[in-house]
Design an enzyme around this catalytic site. Structure first.
Site, PDB file in Angstrom:
ATOM      1  N   GLY A  92      20.300 -32.916 -29.763  1.00 25.46           N
ATOM      2  CA  GLY A  92      18.994 -33.313 -30.289  1.00 25.46           C
ATOM      3  C   GLY A  92      17.883 -32.418 -29.766  1.00 25.46           C
ATOM      4  O   GLY A  92      17.901 -32.003 -28.605  1.00 25.46           O
ATOM      5  N   ARG A 109      25.213 -30.170 -34.228  1.00 27.63           N
ATOM      6  CA  ARG A 109      26.374 -30.692 -33.517  1.00 27.63           C
ATOM      7  C   ARG A 109      27.607 -30.103 -34.163  1.00 27.63           C
ATOM      8  O   ARG A 109      27.753 -30.148 -35.383  1.00 27.63           O
ATOM      9  CB  ARG A 109      26.375 -32.227 -33.572  1.00 27.63           C
ATOM     10  CG  ARG A 109      25.098 -32.830 -32.999  1.00 27.63           C
ATOM     11  CD  ARG A 109      25.171 -34.341 -32.911  1.00 27.63           C
ATOM     12  NE  ARG A 109      23.864 -34.914 -32.613  1.00 27.63           N
ATOM     13  CZ  ARG A 109      23.335 -35.002 -31.406  1.00 27.63           C
ATOM     14  NH1 ARG A 109      24.002 -34.532 -30.356  1.00 27.63           N
ATOM     15  NH2 ARG A 109      22.151 -35.551 -31.220  1.00 27.63           N
ATOM     16  N   ASP A 148      23.991 -34.072 -22.087  1.00 28.46           N
ATOM     17  CA  ASP A 148      25.307 -34.122 -21.466  1.00 28.46           C
ATOM     18  C   ASP A 148      26.425 -33.674 -22.401  1.00 28.46           C
ATOM     19  O   ASP A 148      27.404 -33.074 -21.966  1.00 28.46           O
ATOM     20  CB  ASP A 148      25.598 -35.519 -20.899  1.00 28.46           C
ATOM     21  CG  ASP A 148      25.398 -36.626 -21.914  1.00 28.46           C
ATOM     22  OD1 ASP A 148      25.126 -36.321 -23.098  1.00 28.46           O
ATOM     23  OD2 ASP A 148      25.513 -37.799 -21.525  1.00 28.46           O
ATOM     24  N   THR A 164      16.184 -33.156 -23.275  1.00 26.17           N
ATOM     25  CA  THR A 164      16.352 -34.403 -24.014  1.00 26.17           C
ATOM     26  C   THR A 164      15.168 -35.309 -23.711  1.00 26.17           C
ATOM     27  O   THR A 164      14.726 -35.376 -22.560  1.00 26.17           O
ATOM     28  CB  THR A 164      17.657 -35.126 -23.645  1.00 26.17           C
ATOM     29  OG1 THR A 164      17.637 -36.450 -24.176  1.00 26.17           O
ATOM     30  CG2 THR A 164      17.856 -35.208 -22.138  1.00 26.17           C
ATOM     31  N   ASP A 175      15.235 -38.432 -23.653  1.00 26.41           N
ATOM     32  CA  ASP A 175      15.691 -39.696 -23.053  1.00 26.41           C
ATOM     33  C   ASP A 175      15.584 -39.726 -21.532  1.00 26.41           C
ATOM     34  O   ASP A 175      15.621 -40.796 -20.925  1.00 26.41           O
ATOM     35  CB  ASP A 175      17.138 -39.984 -23.456  1.00 26.41           C
ATOM     36  CG  ASP A 175      17.275 -40.302 -24.929  1.00 26.41           C
ATOM     37  OD1 ASP A 175      16.310 -40.835 -25.509  1.00 26.41           O
ATOM     38  OD2 ASP A 175      18.326 -40.017 -25.510  1.00 26.41           O
ATOM     39  N   ASP A 185      17.779 -39.063 -19.304  1.00 29.41           N
ATOM     40  CA  ASP A 185      18.933 -39.794 -18.765  1.00 29.41           C
ATOM     41  C   ASP A 185      19.986 -38.887 -18.136  1.00 29.41           C
ATOM     42  O   ASP A 185      21.143 -39.275 -17.986  1.00 29.41           O
ATOM     43  CB  ASP A 185      19.580 -40.627 -19.874  1.00 29.41           C
ATOM     44  CG  ASP A 185      20.037 -39.783 -21.063  1.00 29.41           C
ATOM     45  OD1 ASP A 185      19.658 -38.594 -21.135  1.00 29.41           O
ATOM     46  OD2 ASP A 185      20.757 -40.325 -21.920  1.00 29.41           O
ATOM     47  N   ARG A 209      18.859 -45.246 -27.000  1.00 25.98           N
ATOM     48  CA  ARG A 209      20.068 -45.991 -27.364  1.00 25.98           C
ATOM     49  C   ARG A 209      20.827 -46.458 -26.138  1.00 25.98           C
ATOM     50  O   ARG A 209      21.362 -47.557 -26.098  1.00 25.98           O
ATOM     51  CB  ARG A 209      20.966 -45.108 -28.241  1.00 25.98           C
ATOM     52  CG  ARG A 209      22.215 -45.811 -28.778  1.00 25.98           C
ATOM     53  CD  ARG A 209      23.018 -44.843 -29.612  1.00 25.98           C
ATOM     54  NE  ARG A 209      23.409 -43.682 -28.822  1.00 25.98           N
ATOM     55  CZ  ARG A 209      23.674 -42.476 -29.324  1.00 25.98           C
ATOM     56  NH1 ARG A 209      23.557 -42.281 -30.627  1.00 25.98           N
ATOM     57  NH2 ARG A 209      24.031 -41.481 -28.548  1.00 25.98           N
TER      58      ARG A 209
END
Length: 328
Positions: A15, A76, A107, A130, A132, A134, A176
């Site tokens: 992403g 992807r 990741d 990213t 996120d 995370d 998510r």
């Protein structure tokens, strides 16, 4: 002793996130500083399989520091997950005279880099990109700060409407599997309740919180919901539940969606991209590999890619307490 690196490739994978272009720019200019040639791989691993590469120099990356998204594009690649696909990628990698690879992504992208290194011994360095936030091994990932600012600005505007019409707004944000955006943006925007995947708080607690807000005289409320929150099947189900059980509320739902990924990167993300990009090239010059660069306590650090992929960046539990206190 590792062979000297003379030609590096850089890609953006997975992403997109604000700051990726600034990171590519940093890798290119740090490479030039170290007398290393640099090439850009278009569309991530799929571009490497299809030999879709372009030479990059200082002029190639001018005026990119302020652009969102990624000019190298991203995709992807299912084919890269196969041994045959990686074999094609390696053939093109060597045919272009490349010595090392810098991967900007999350990741999943790092997992591909590790496998590529294991099979063909190619030096790889990861840069976490990213929204996120995370990824283990760094306090901040590229794009996270920009996404937070985007979300807070959107919620501020939604609150204007909520307070004008005495409405309850459910605002769904990305996340998510991680609630970093929801938690921090919720606190920053003064949300009455924040629902995240890490804390299965339940619908009943949310209703209790909304009732307290009513008792305290609040006529409008904002509930920030991470898309992976587990209290209901969707943010719309949560809204339906409140409408059925708290008819005094005029309920609306706003899904911010992919607007959170776009936009010009913040100053923080631009500076972070520069620091991480330079460090990535420094590590390759030092003959190091299988590492991800990150920032911890305002210092640029290096973490093993395997740890970055397998371990988790935990939510700050103190922020949960802060959110509870400030929402009263």
């Amino acid at each position: 002793m590792s062979a000297k690196v003379t030609k590096v490739a850089v890609m953006t994978s997975g992403g997109d996130s604000p700051g990726m272009n600034a990171a590519v720019r940093a890798v290119v200019r740090a490479s030039i500083y170290n007398n290393i040639e640099c090439m850009g791989i278009l569309r991530g691993y799929q571009g490497l399989i299809e030999n879709d590469l372009i030479p990059l120099d200082s002029r190639s990356v001018r005026n990119t520091i302020s652009r969102g998204g990624t000019f190298l594009q991203s995709a992807r690649s299912k084919e890269f997950r196969t041994p045959e696909g990686r074999a094609k990628a390696y053939e093109n990698f060597k045919a272009n005279g490349l010595d090392a690879l810098v991967v900007i992504g999350g990741d999943g992208s790092f997992t591909g880099a590790m496998v590529f290194n294991e099979e063909y011994g190619i030096p790889v360095i990861g840069i976490p990109g990213t929204i996120d936030n995370d990824i283990y091994g760094t306090q901040f990932t590229l794009g996270y700060d920009t996404a937070l600012n985007t979300v807070v600005e959107a919620i501020d505007k939604i609150r204007d409407t909520a307070s004008s019409h005495n409405r309850l707004f459910f605002v769904e944000v990305m996340g998510r599997d991680a609630g970093f955006i929801a938690l921090n943006a919720g606190i920053g925007a003064g949300a009455e309740e924040i629902l995240i995947p890490e804390e299965d708080m339940g619908i009943e607690r949310m209703v209790e919180s909304l009732n307290r807000s009513k008792i305290n005289g609040k006529t409008s409320s904002i509930v920030v919901v991470a898309e992976g929150e587990r209290s209901g099947k969707s943010v719309f189900e949560l809204a339906d539940y409140v409408e059925e059980n708290m008819p005094e509320y005029d309920v609306r739902v706003s899904v911010l969606g992919h607007m959170q990924r776009g936009g010009s990167p913040s100053c923080f993300d631009r500076v972070l991209a520069g620091r991480l990009g330079v460090k990535a090239v420094d590590l390759l010059v030092e003959g190091k590999s299988n590492l991800m660069v990150g920032i911890n306590n305002n210092k640029i650090t290096a973490t093993e890619l395997e740890k970055a992929v397998k371990l988790h960046h935990d939510i700050n539990t103190n922020l949960l307490r802060v959110a509870d206190i400030l929402s009263t």
